[in-house]
Structure formats: C-alpha cells, structure tokens
Design a protein around this motif. Structure first.
Motif, mmCIF file in Angstrom:
data_model
loop_
_atom_site.group_PDB
_atom_site.id
_atom_site.type_symbol
_atom_site.label_atom_id
_atom_site.label_comp_id
_atom_site.label_asym_id
_atom_site.label_seq_id
_atom_site.Cartn_x
_atom_site.Cartn_y
_atom_site.Cartn_z
ATOM 1 N N ARG A 372 0.815 -1.222 -0.115
ATOM 2 C CA ARG A 372 0.034 0.081 0.135
ATOM 3 C C ARG A 372 0.883 1.226 -0.080
ATOM 4 O O ARG A 372 2.080 1.081 0.471
ATOM 5 N N ARG A 373 0.326 2.273 -0.658
ATOM 6 C CA ARG A 373 1.139 3.387 -0.611
ATOM 7 C C ARG A 373 1.369 4.282 0.766
ATOM 8 O O ARG A 373 0.674 4.270 1.758
ATOM 9 N N ASN A 381 13.262 3.960 8.678
ATOM 10 C CA ASN A 381 13.722 4.006 7.251
ATOM 11 C C ASN A 381 13.511 5.325 6.536
ATOM 12 O O ASN A 381 12.383 6.101 6.853
ATOM 13 N N GLU A 382 14.384 5.478 5.866
ATOM 14 C CA GLU A 382 14.274 6.874 5.103
ATOM 15 C C GLU A 382 13.487 6.877 3.923
ATOM 16 O O GLU A 382 13.312 7.861 3.092
ATOM 17 N N GLY A 383 13.065 5.809 3.444
ATOM 18 C CA GLY A 383 12.337 5.577 2.291
ATOM 19 C C GLY A 383 10.868 6.361 2.313
ATOM 20 O O GLY A 383 10.477 6.598 3.501
ATOM 21 N N VAL A 384 10.341 6.599 1.135
ATOM 22 C CA VAL A 384 9.104 7.367 1.205
ATOM 23 C C VAL A 384 7.841 6.582 1.171
ATOM 24 O O VAL A 384 6.653 7.073 1.235
ATOM 25 N N GLY A 385 7.849 5.064 0.892
ATOM 26 C CA GLY A 385 6.831 4.353 1.268
ATOM 27 C C GLY A 385 6.296 4.131 -0.268
ATOM 28 O O GLY A 385 5.025 3.716 -0.167
ATOM 29 N N VAL A 438 1.933 -13.713 1.214
ATOM 30 C CA VAL A 438 0.979 -12.617 0.745
ATOM 31 C C VAL A 438 1.091 -12.066 -0.471
ATOM 32 O O VAL A 438 2.015 -11.594 -0.902
ATOM 33 N N PHE A 439 0.009 -12.172 -1.183
ATOM 34 C CA PHE A 439 -0.094 -11.396 -2.641
ATOM 35 C C PHE A 439 -0.475 -9.831 -2.638
ATOM 36 O O PHE A 439 -1.509 -9.949 -1.760
ATOM 37 N N ALA A 440 -0.077 -9.231 -3.361
ATOM 38 C CA ALA A 440 -0.489 -8.098 -3.718
ATOM 39 C C ALA A 440 -1.793 -8.034 -4.401
ATOM 40 O O ALA A 440 -1.772 -8.489 -5.428
#
Length: 442
Positions: A372-373, A381-385, A438-440
């Motif tokens: 999910r966004r 963590n420095e990521g934006v997701g 888990v599948f997206a």
C-alpha cells in the motif's frame, strides 16, 4: 458459454417441457372426440330404430348387420336417457385391447317403453399412446436439430452488429486519441448499446487526457520550485554557517530530496494507472536485471552487503523497458534499504518468475499492507513508502503477480510472470518459521 448456445439450450428446455404436455393434452382430446363421435353415431342408429318402431315398419332389415338389441321396459323412462357404458377389454381372437361402447336409449311409443341398445367395438384410444410417443421423439429430435441449425444461422445474421461492436472495442486504444466509431444496425437495442459505448469511450478519453495533462503539469511545475530550493540550499552551504545552521540546511536538503522523490513516484503511479506504457513488447529482461544489479552493487558494498544472483539468459518478458528497469530497481533498493550490516541479497530470474531475498529484521506492519502507498516496513527507514506500491502497480499493468513472505530471517519478494506457474510451484519450503505468502491484491 456463448449467448447463442444459452438461447438454444433455453429453447430446447422449453421444447422438452411443452411437448410432453401437449402430447398428453392431444391424447386426451383425441380419446374424448373418438368416444363422442361414436356415441353420436350409435344414438342416431337408436333414433332410426325408434322411428321405424313408431311407424310400425319392420326393423329386421335395418338391424341385420348391426349390433342392436330391442326390449320393452316396465315402468317410466329412466332419468338418465340415453345411458352410455364403456367396457375396455380384450376381445376373443384380437391381439389389441378394444373398447366396447354401449349406448342404451329409451323411447315411449304407443304406450310402451322401448329400450334400444346399440354397441360397437373399436381400438382403445390408449393403444395410440405408443405411436404418439414415437412420433413425439421424432418431433423433438427434428425440432431440436432445426433450432440448433437456425440458431447458428441467425447468430451470424442477427448478432453480426454485436460482433462488429466487440471487435471495434477490442482494437480500441485510449492512447491513440481516436474516437470510437461504431456501425449502425437495424436493431434498436444494438444501436442503443453502440451509442452508450461511444459516449462512455469519449468520456474516458476526455478523463484520460485530463489526468495525463495533470500528471505532466504536476511533474513539471513541482520539480521546478524543488530544483530552485535545492539550488538555494546549496548556495547557503557555501556561506559561513555555524554547526546548528549547517545541520538545519542539511535536513532541509534531505526533505527536499524526499519531496522530489515522492513527486516523481506519484507521477509515475498516475502514468501507470492511465496505462501510458506499452506492455506488449517483448524485451530481454535478463539484460536489464543484470544492469540494475551492477548499478546498485556499489551501494550494497557501502553497507557490506553481499549480492549474489542467478539470472538465466535469453529470458524475454512482455513489459515496457522503463517499467522493467523501475521494477527491478525498486526491489533492489528495498532489499538494500531494509537489510542489515554484513547482510545478504540473492536474486534469481527464470522465464517464470523474478525473486529477490534479503536478510533483515521482521517488518513492523502487517504483510498485507506492504504494497500500500506510504506504508513502510520500518518507520525509521528513510524511504518514502511508494517503492512497493509502484512494484504492485507495474505488476497489475503487465498482468504479473507479486508476493511477499518472511522466512528464516529473510524477506522474499517474488514476481510471477506466468499465472499458471503458481499452481505448479511450491514457492517456499514448509518449516516451523514459515509465514503465509501474501500476494499484492488490486
């Protein structure tokens, strides 16, 4: 099942239900009419005998070849006159069962009541049932064949406009900016359907153009002030600053870079949702995967992460080259970002799937929320997701499936190119530390 087959099956079911009912009704009607006709004939015979008796004329010549009995009756005429008696049974010497029909009429003539009884034998109407049943079978067979043949012929004639509409929709491409023009038909319902489809496709093209224009404008307009801010902060770093001011400027630069990445990712997601990429082209996916792995090897070395890969050769996948690069790059960045010091990354590529696994601590959110966004496995963590959300969107556009599992201290992401491969594959060995794959989902 095709529509014409459903219609044919429906008509055949109606025939199978209605025909036996009509046969029973016809059988009962024929039986009743036969008996009524014979009763009327025997009544006319009785009336003729009565008229001869009343005139005093001899009746021997008239009843010579007929089954007629004449008797006198004491007392008044019975209330039921005439009396009809039916006696089904077999007649001696006859193989078929016959129906004996007796009609007794009472006539008061010259002060005497005469009872005139005539009778006749004829084939029992129930004996006709077997012949009618055979006729019914032939009728049902011929009607069924006629329905199937005529349905195929009518399908080619009546449903030709519908097939033309389906063919036009199949070749319609919203990116070509060509309005859908459908042929008119003599059938009102097909014309209404064509008008509705044309209206909806025109509306979809307008909304697509609006969304595309917005994404292009957003990409351009947002990146320009971000670039200005980045330039201004770089100029500030070249002035005399104390340590506190330098820390604030560095933090600003980090947030500006993050905002720029979010903008680019959101624009990419919008372009994916608008299906602006051609995913029917077959490209050499193994070459792109190797190039991306080599590109990110330096970043992995900075964290002392060992990268191994087993990528096959001559692997061609239907996907846009840009999307293939983004897909592999996002999974590699994710594997490095959520890895640990002196960790491991292993990449495997076959004609059926692309799998990447990395060591690391378990995620702190439910597995189903990873794609999910703005959902990150670790808030530190420095990521934006948006990386995995983009991976999921690329897989949806290209008709791939992507899954995640955490097994034996390893994060495992797998992109399946072939849907049928999933039913044959035991993806992850079963053990005590196994967690559900888990599948997206869309």
């Amino acid at each position: 099942m095709k529509l014409i087959n459903k219609i044919s099956l429906w008509f055949l079911c109606i025939i199978l239900v209605i025909t036996p009912v009509t046969m029973a009704i016809s059988h009962a009607g024929i039986k009743r009419k036969m008996i009524e006709f014979e009763v009327r004939r025997l009544l006319s015979v009785n009336d003729r005998v009565a008229s001869l008796l009343q005139e005093g004329r001899p009746v021997d010549d008239f009843i010579r070849d007929r089954e007629i009995e004449i008797a006198t009756v004491r007392g008044p005429v019975p209330a039921t006159n005439p009396q009809v008696i039916k006696r089904p049974g077999k007649v001696e010497g006859m193989r078929e069962q016959e129906l004996a029909l007796f009609v007794a009429s009472y006539y008061p003539l010259n002060g005497i009541v005469y009872k005139v009884t005539s009778h006749n034998y004829f084939i029992n109407p129930n004996e006709f049932f077997s012949s009618m049943f055979i006729t019914l079978l032939w009728k049902m067979l011929l009607v069924s064949i006629a329905v199937l043949i005529s349905a195929r012929i009518l399908s080619r004639i009546l449903f030709r406009p519908f097939k033309n509409t389906m063919e036009a929709i199949r070749h319609f491409n919203i990116r070509q900016k060509q309005t859908l023009q459908l042929k008119r038909s003599s059938t009102r319902e097909f014309n209404e359907l064509n008008c509705f489809i044309e209206t909806m496709t025109n509306k979809a093209m307008e909304e697509y153009a609006t969304a595309r224009e917005f994404s292009e404008n957003a990409s351009h307009e947002l990146q320009t002030p971000l670039a200005v801010l980045r330039t201004k902060t770089e100029l500030l770093t070249q002035t005399s600053l104390d340590s506190q001011q330098a820390g604030l400027i560095e933090h600003m630069q980090t947030e500006i870079s993050k905002l720029s990445n979010i903008t680019k990712s959101l624009v990419l997601l919008a372009r994916l949702e608008n299906q602006e990429f051609n995913t029917r082209e077959k490209i050499k996916f193994c070459r792109i995967a190797k190039n991306v792995i080599e590109t990110y090897a330096y970043w992995a070395d900075l964290k002392n992460i060992t990268v191994t890969h087993n990528t096959g050769s001559q692997i061609f996948i239907s996907i846009h080259p840009v999307l293939a690069d983004i897909l592999v790059a996002n999974l590699m960045r994710n594997a490095i970002r959520y890895n640990e010091e002196n960790g491991l990354i292993h990449v495997e590529l076959t004609a059926d799937y692309f799998r990447i696994s990395n060591t690391g601590a378990p995620v702190t959110i439910p597995h189903k929320d990873l794609f999910r966004r703005f959902k990150k496995g670790s808030q530190k963590n420095e990521g934006v997701g948006l990386g995995l959300a983009i991976v999921k969107q690329i897989c949806e556009v290209c008709n791939f499936r992507v899954s995640y599992a955490y097994v034996e201290h390893r994060h495992i992401f797998c992109v399946y190119f072939n849907e049928s491969y999933l039913s044959e594959l035991d993806m992850i060995p079963s053990n005590s530390s196994f967690q559900r794959v888990v599948f997206a989902e869309a």
